[in-house]
Motif scaffolding. Sequence first.
Motif, PDB file in Angstrom:
ATOM      1  N   GLY A 230       0.715  -0.709   0.165  1.00 23.21           N
ATOM      2  CA  GLY A 230      -0.440  -0.221  -0.073  1.00 23.21           C
ATOM      3  C   GLY A 230       1.172   1.279   0.532  1.00 23.21           C
TER       4      GLY A 230
ATOM      5  N   ASN B 157       1.588   5.379  -0.048  1.00 22.46           N
ATOM      6  CA  ASN B 157       0.366   6.553  -0.100  1.00 22.46           C
ATOM      7  C   ASN B 157       1.757   7.549  -0.898  1.00 22.46           C
TER       8      ASN B 157
ATOM      9  N   ARG C 125      -6.607   3.211  -4.826  1.00 24.79           N
ATOM     10  CA  ARG C 125      -7.618   2.553  -3.602  1.00 24.79           C
ATOM     11  C   ARG C 125      -9.106   3.427  -2.963  1.00 24.79           C
ATOM     12  N   ASP C 126      -7.515   5.123  -2.587  1.00 23.14           N
ATOM     13  CA  ASP C 126      -8.612   6.221  -2.553  1.00 23.14           C
ATOM     14  C   ASP C 126      -8.062   6.578  -2.136  1.00 23.14           C
TER      15      ASP C 126
ATOM     16  N   ALA D 107      -3.842  14.062  -2.120  1.00 26.44           N
ATOM     17  CA  ALA D 107      -2.953  12.414  -2.148  1.00 26.44           C
ATOM     18  C   ALA D 107      -4.087  11.219  -2.579  1.00 26.44           C
TER      19      ALA D 107
ATOM     20  N   THR E  81      -3.646   6.783  -2.854  1.00 26.09           N
ATOM     21  CA  THR E  81      -3.118   5.619  -1.784  1.00 26.09           C
ATOM     22  C   THR E  81      -3.725   4.484  -3.025  1.00 26.09           C
TER      23      THR E  81
ATOM     24  N   GLN F 218      -2.286   0.700  -4.629  1.00 23.00           N
ATOM     25  CA  GLN F 218      -1.616  -0.739  -4.376  1.00 23.00           C
ATOM     26  C   GLN F 218      -0.855  -1.251  -5.993  1.00 23.00           C
TER      27      GLN F 218
ATOM     28  N   ALA G 108       6.268  10.345  -2.257  1.00 25.80           N
ATOM     29  CA  ALA G 108       5.246   8.523  -1.934  1.00 25.80           C
ATOM     30  C   ALA G 108       6.261   7.656  -0.950  1.00 25.80           C
TER      31      ALA G 108
ATOM     32  N   ASP H  31       2.881   2.583   2.644  1.00 21.90           N
ATOM     33  CA  ASP H  31       1.319   2.737   5.108  1.00 21.90           C
ATOM     34  C   ASP H  31       2.088   2.669   5.476  1.00 21.90           C
TER      35      ASP H  31
END
Length: 457
Positions: free
Chosen positions: A31, A33, A55-56, A63, A65, A67, A85, A88
């Motif tokens: 993950g 960020n 993912r988000d 920002a 997120t 994978q 970057a 997570d």
Amino acid sequence: MRRSLLYVVLMLALALSSLGTMGASDNRTLGINVLLKGEVTDAVLADLGQYGKVRDVIYEIHAVTLQARARDLETIRALPYVAAANPDAERTGAPIDTVAVEDFTDGLSTWNLDAINVTDIGFNNRQVAYDGTGVYVAVLDTGLLDSWRQYFPQERIATQYAISFGGGGGEQGYVSSQPNKWEHDQNSHGTHVTSTIIGYSLRGTPINGVAPKATIIPVKVLNQNGSGWSSVVARGIVYVADLKAGPLKDYPVVINMSLGGPELDAVEKAAIDYAISQGVILVASAGNSGAAGMGYPGAYEPVISVAASGWVGEWTPLGNRAWWYNRNVPDPTNPADFYITDFSSRELPGQDLDVAAPGSWVVGPYQLQSGKTSYYFLGGTSMASPHVAGIVALMAQKYNNLTPAQTESILESTAIYLAPGCRNIYTPYGTTEEVCWDEYATGAGLATADAALAATP
């Protein structure tokens, strides 16, 4: 000089090795960020999508997120629109352990533990040589309160096996699992039941338990109102049976079910039979329906069922009523000092009532509001069942290969028979009342730990 050079070479090798774990050949999925230099746009999202799955998106702070594979992290960092970057990062927020000991073996005796000959009056006064070490007791109930760490040592709760099941019947139809809901109970019933088995902290005062070194597996099968469905209970039973067949195959496993209903469900029955085939010993409350008969699964013959008894001295007037529960039950145990409560379910034809245990005015943690520490005196066969589950844990510690049938036979053969009769008892209101019971209310009689252990191989 040579030693210094060697040190530099070693440090360089370690650094290169560390970089290698995040290098071009690292196919681990992470993950990641990603913080952007500007706003999140469709073009940016499409470009990032080449490296992994978005993912988000947090538009407010620019920002994303992602994978992605570990080997692509440096490439992502080098993109012209990326400010930073990183993988997570894990965060923890578990409450601190407010109970400073691992168990309550040296805790204060209460009348209900004295009644079954586990403790005697005062602190550090256990009367049996066993404490439940190495035995797992699965409590199929409402789970534990958010504040359970204020009551129990963390070492006594098997959080790695704790689980919650919900749904069933008139709710969702299907049964689902919610792994973390077990420790967010709003009902308190499961917490009170657990306190009888392993003891608890009463505002810093350690209170002994029947098996204070047993390990509890909280399995939430009842909802936040303390009710549920047999399909959910069946799922919980099977879950524990699978634990016994798998990671706990070398440990004794006991199930306590302080719950019940008027009929035995076929799936629930099959789950019980499966658990017994795996060597799990099941204990359940008889029910609180008096002359209307027992509840299931307790009334099912292979399950060890428990009626609720009381002691005539529970509420004998004292100058300091705050410590009323720290009473000395006379030794040796005299059946004339005990009675069967009027609410305890009587055995009807086709039902099997095994033994009795204290289930009248048992003190323990019971919160009505989240975060508010409280203690309540509860009565019911729900409170009687964990006394016997604790005794079974002591027996299983002594003899690891104890079978369910063998356990039931020992408990029944060593119980102190309570003949049908009446007793005059004190009430918490300063009055007396007469309580009577018949031959169908007592099973084999009052279960006691010392006698059951003496008969255990």
